[in-house]
Design a protein around this motif. Structure first.
Motif, PDB file in Angstrom:
ATOM      1  N   ILE A 107      12.909  -3.767   5.060  1.00  0.00           N
ATOM      2  CA  ILE A 107      11.706  -3.318   4.358  1.00  0.00           C
ATOM      3  C   ILE A 107      12.099  -2.957   2.932  1.00  0.00           C
ATOM      4  N   ILE A 108      11.354  -3.483   1.991  1.00  0.00           N
ATOM      5  CA  ILE A 108      11.535  -3.157   0.571  1.00  0.00           C
ATOM      6  C   ILE A 108      10.343  -2.300   0.172  1.00  0.00           C
ATOM      7  N   ALA A 109      10.591  -1.096  -0.309  1.00  0.00           N
ATOM      8  CA  ALA A 109       9.491  -0.204  -0.676  1.00  0.00           C
ATOM      9  C   ALA A 109       9.902   0.647  -1.867  1.00  0.00           C
ATOM     10  N   GLU A 110       8.919   1.340  -2.418  1.00  0.00           N
ATOM     11  CA  GLU A 110       9.217   2.248  -3.526  1.00  0.00           C
ATOM     12  C   GLU A 110       9.903   3.513  -3.012  1.00  0.00           C
ATOM     13  N   SER A 111       9.524   3.947  -1.803  1.00  0.00           N
ATOM     14  CA  SER A 111      10.169   5.086  -1.164  1.00  0.00           C
ATOM     15  C   SER A 111       9.802   5.085   0.313  1.00  0.00           C
ATOM     16  N   PHE A 112      10.557   5.870   1.101  1.00  0.00           N
ATOM     17  CA  PHE A 112      10.353   5.942   2.540  1.00  0.00           C
ATOM     18  C   PHE A 112      10.231   7.395   2.985  1.00  0.00           C
ATOM     19  N   ALA A 113       9.448   7.611   4.035  1.00  0.00           N
ATOM     20  CA  ALA A 113       9.447   8.913   4.690  1.00  0.00           C
ATOM     21  C   ALA A 113      10.789   9.080   5.384  1.00  0.00           C
ATOM     22  N   GLU A 114      11.342  10.281   5.315  1.00  0.00           N
ATOM     23  CA  GLU A 114      12.731  10.503   5.744  1.00  0.00           C
ATOM     24  C   GLU A 114      12.959  10.206   7.223  1.00  0.00           C
ATOM     25  N   PHE A 128       6.546   4.907   2.581  1.00  0.00           N
ATOM     26  CA  PHE A 128       6.340   4.069   3.765  1.00  0.00           C
ATOM     27  C   PHE A 128       6.830   4.800   5.008  1.00  0.00           C
ATOM     28  N   GLY A 129       6.000   4.805   6.072  1.00  0.00           N
ATOM     29  CA  GLY A 129       6.385   5.421   7.330  1.00  0.00           C
ATOM     30  C   GLY A 129       6.135   6.909   7.404  1.00  0.00           C
ATOM     31  N   CYS A 130       5.230   7.411   6.571  1.00  0.00           N
ATOM     32  CA  CYS A 130       4.928   8.845   6.590  1.00  0.00           C
ATOM     33  C   CYS A 130       4.114   9.188   7.838  1.00  0.00           C
ATOM     34  N   GLY A 131       3.750  10.461   7.972  1.00  0.00           N
ATOM     35  CA  GLY A 131       2.961  10.887   9.125  1.00  0.00           C
ATOM     36  C   GLY A 131       3.842  11.388  10.246  1.00  0.00           C
ATOM     37  N   SER A 132       3.410  11.178  11.485  1.00  0.00           N
ATOM     38  CA  SER A 132       4.159  11.688  12.631  1.00  0.00           C
ATOM     39  C   SER A 132       5.501  10.977  12.743  1.00  0.00           C
ATOM     40  N   LEU A 150       0.858  -1.174   0.000  1.00  0.00           N
ATOM     41  CA  LEU A 150       0.000   0.000   0.000  1.00  0.00           C
ATOM     42  C   LEU A 150       0.896   1.226   0.000  1.00  0.00           C
ATOM     43  N   ASP A 151       0.424   2.324  -0.558  1.00  0.00           N
ATOM     44  CA  ASP A 151       1.155   3.582  -0.501  1.00  0.00           C
ATOM     45  C   ASP A 151       0.765   4.355   0.750  1.00  0.00           C
ATOM     46  N   ASP A 152       1.674   5.205   1.214  1.00  0.00           N
ATOM     47  CA  ASP A 152       1.400   6.127   2.323  1.00  0.00           C
ATOM     48  C   ASP A 152       0.969   5.414   3.602  1.00  0.00           C
ATOM     49  N   ILE A 153       1.617   4.298   3.912  1.00  0.00           N
ATOM     50  CA  ILE A 153       1.379   3.656   5.207  1.00  0.00           C
ATOM     51  C   ILE A 153       2.023   4.527   6.269  1.00  0.00           C
ATOM     52  N   ASP A 154       1.192   5.159   7.092  1.00  0.00           N
ATOM     53  CA  ASP A 154       1.743   6.113   8.056  1.00  0.00           C
ATOM     54  C   ASP A 154       2.038   5.454   9.400  1.00  0.00           C
ATOM     55  N   THR A 155       2.704   6.213  10.265  1.00  0.00           N
ATOM     56  CA  THR A 155       3.153   5.645  11.530  1.00  0.00           C
ATOM     57  C   THR A 155       1.987   5.320  12.465  1.00  0.00           C
ATOM     58  N   ASP A 156       0.861   6.021  12.326  1.00  0.00           N
ATOM     59  CA  ASP A 156      -0.306   5.698  13.146  1.00  0.00           C
ATOM     60  C   ASP A 156      -0.907   4.367  12.722  1.00  0.00           C
ATOM     61  N   ARG A 157      -0.775   4.053  11.457  1.00  0.00           N
ATOM     62  CA  ARG A 157      -1.256   2.760  10.968  1.00  0.00           C
ATOM     63  C   ARG A 157      -0.318   1.639  11.422  1.00  0.00           C
ATOM     64  N   ILE A 158       0.970   1.949  11.454  1.00  0.00           N
ATOM     65  CA  ILE A 158       1.951   0.951  11.893  1.00  0.00           C
ATOM     66  C   ILE A 158       1.789   0.645  13.376  1.00  0.00           C
ATOM     67  N   ILE A 159       1.606   1.688  14.190  1.00  0.00           N
ATOM     68  CA  ILE A 159       1.380   1.486  15.625  1.00  0.00           C
ATOM     69  C   ILE A 159       0.368   2.531  16.096  1.00  0.00           C
ATOM     70  N   PRO A 160      -0.879   2.127  16.351  1.00  0.00           N
ATOM     71  CA  PRO A 160      -1.927   3.068  16.760  1.00  0.00           C
ATOM     72  C   PRO A 160      -1.530   3.872  17.998  1.00  0.00           C
ATOM     73  N   ALA A 161      -1.999   5.106  18.052  1.00  0.00           N
ATOM     74  CA  ALA A 161      -1.581   6.054  19.088  1.00  0.00           C
ATOM     75  C   ALA A 161      -1.849   5.558  20.504  1.00  0.00           C
ATOM     76  N   ARG A 162      -2.881   4.764  20.697  1.00  0.00           N
ATOM     77  CA  ARG A 162      -3.208   4.335  22.059  1.00  0.00           C
ATOM     78  C   ARG A 162      -2.149   3.407  22.655  1.00  0.00           C
ATOM     79  N   TYR A 163      -1.230   2.927  21.822  1.00  0.00           N
ATOM     80  CA  TYR A 163      -0.174   2.054  22.329  1.00  0.00           C
ATOM     81  C   TYR A 163       1.136   2.813  22.564  1.00  0.00           C
ATOM     82  N   LEU A 164       1.071   4.136  22.546  1.00  0.00           N
ATOM     83  CA  LEU A 164       2.281   4.929  22.758  1.00  0.00           C
ATOM     84  C   LEU A 164       2.523   5.246  24.227  1.00  0.00           C
ATOM     85  N   LYS A 165       1.674   4.727  25.098  1.00  0.00           N
ATOM     86  CA  LYS A 165       1.781   5.039  26.516  1.00  0.00           C
ATOM     87  C   LYS A 165       2.849   4.213  27.224  1.00  0.00           C
TER      88      LYS A 165
END
Length: 201
Positions: A99-106, A78-82, A18-33
């Motif tokens: 991870i193999i992707a077309e591009s990554f968030a910096e 991959f890894g965009c967002g916060s 998928l394109d634009d898999i963001d960090t909230d999708r990778i790990i939902p915010a409620r698990y950041l505690k």
């Protein structure tokens, strides 16, 4: 200081293309505690993988055909967002080494590299071809050669792109910036004393 140099990653792949898999999708915010990152692996892609009642959704990471895979194949940005560090921490603790992707968030790319997750890029056509091969034969073994910048599997070799600073650090074992800092604290303290505003406590 050399800490586990990484010259190769070998293993099986799981396609999450998928394109634009963001960090909230990778790990939902409620698990950041969490106080530490331990245990985050089981929550990687949690909302994509599970319903509210805990039952499994149809997702590649829940598919027994890809069980034990340590390489993710994905799309662009991959890894965009916060900039949350929890995202690569969750991926690493879920057993992912590359991870193999077309591009990554910096920022994600930098955080992943520090953890020893090898991030490489292929063109979309190459990713599509690779996914077809992996879905057809999930047990196929992939070999990522960091030094040669090649991705190999039986009967096929791809030439990938990798950030050259990351490559250098992987091969030298200097990718963990915190470990590098702690290993060189004597130099840091000597430099600190040379600063004009330094004062002793």
């Amino acid at each position: 200081m050399s800490i586990n140099p990484i010259s190769r990653v070998e293993g099986r792949a799981v396609p999450i293309v998928l394109d634009d898999i963001d960090t909230d999708r990778i790990i939902p915010a409620r698990y950041l505690k969490c106080v530490t990152f331990d245990g985050l692996g089981k929550y990687a892609f949690y909302d994509d993988r599970f319903n509210a009642d805990g039952t499994e959704k149809k997702h590649p990471l829940n598919n027994n055909r890809f069980k034990g895979a340590n390489i993710i194949i994905s799309g662009a940005n991959f890894g965009c967002g916060s900039s949350r560090e929890h995202a690569p921490q969750a991926i690493k603790r879920a057993g992912i080494d590359a991870i193999i992707a077309e591009s990554f968030a910096e920022i994600f790319h930098g955080n992943a590299t520090t953890l020893g997750i090898v991030c490489i890029t292929l063109s979309r056509s190459e990713i599509n071809e690779l996914v077809t091969l992996v879905e057809k034969t999930p047990e196929i073994k992939l070999v990522i050669d960091v030094e040669k910048e090649t991705l190999q599997m039986p009967g096929k070799t791809y030439k990938f792109q990798i950030n050259q600073n990351a490559k250098k650090d992987f091969l030298a074992g200097t990718y963990d910036s915190l470990a590098e800092l702690l290993a060189n604290m004597d130099k840091v303290r000597r430099f600190e004393k040379e600063l004009p505003y330094f004062f002793s406590r």
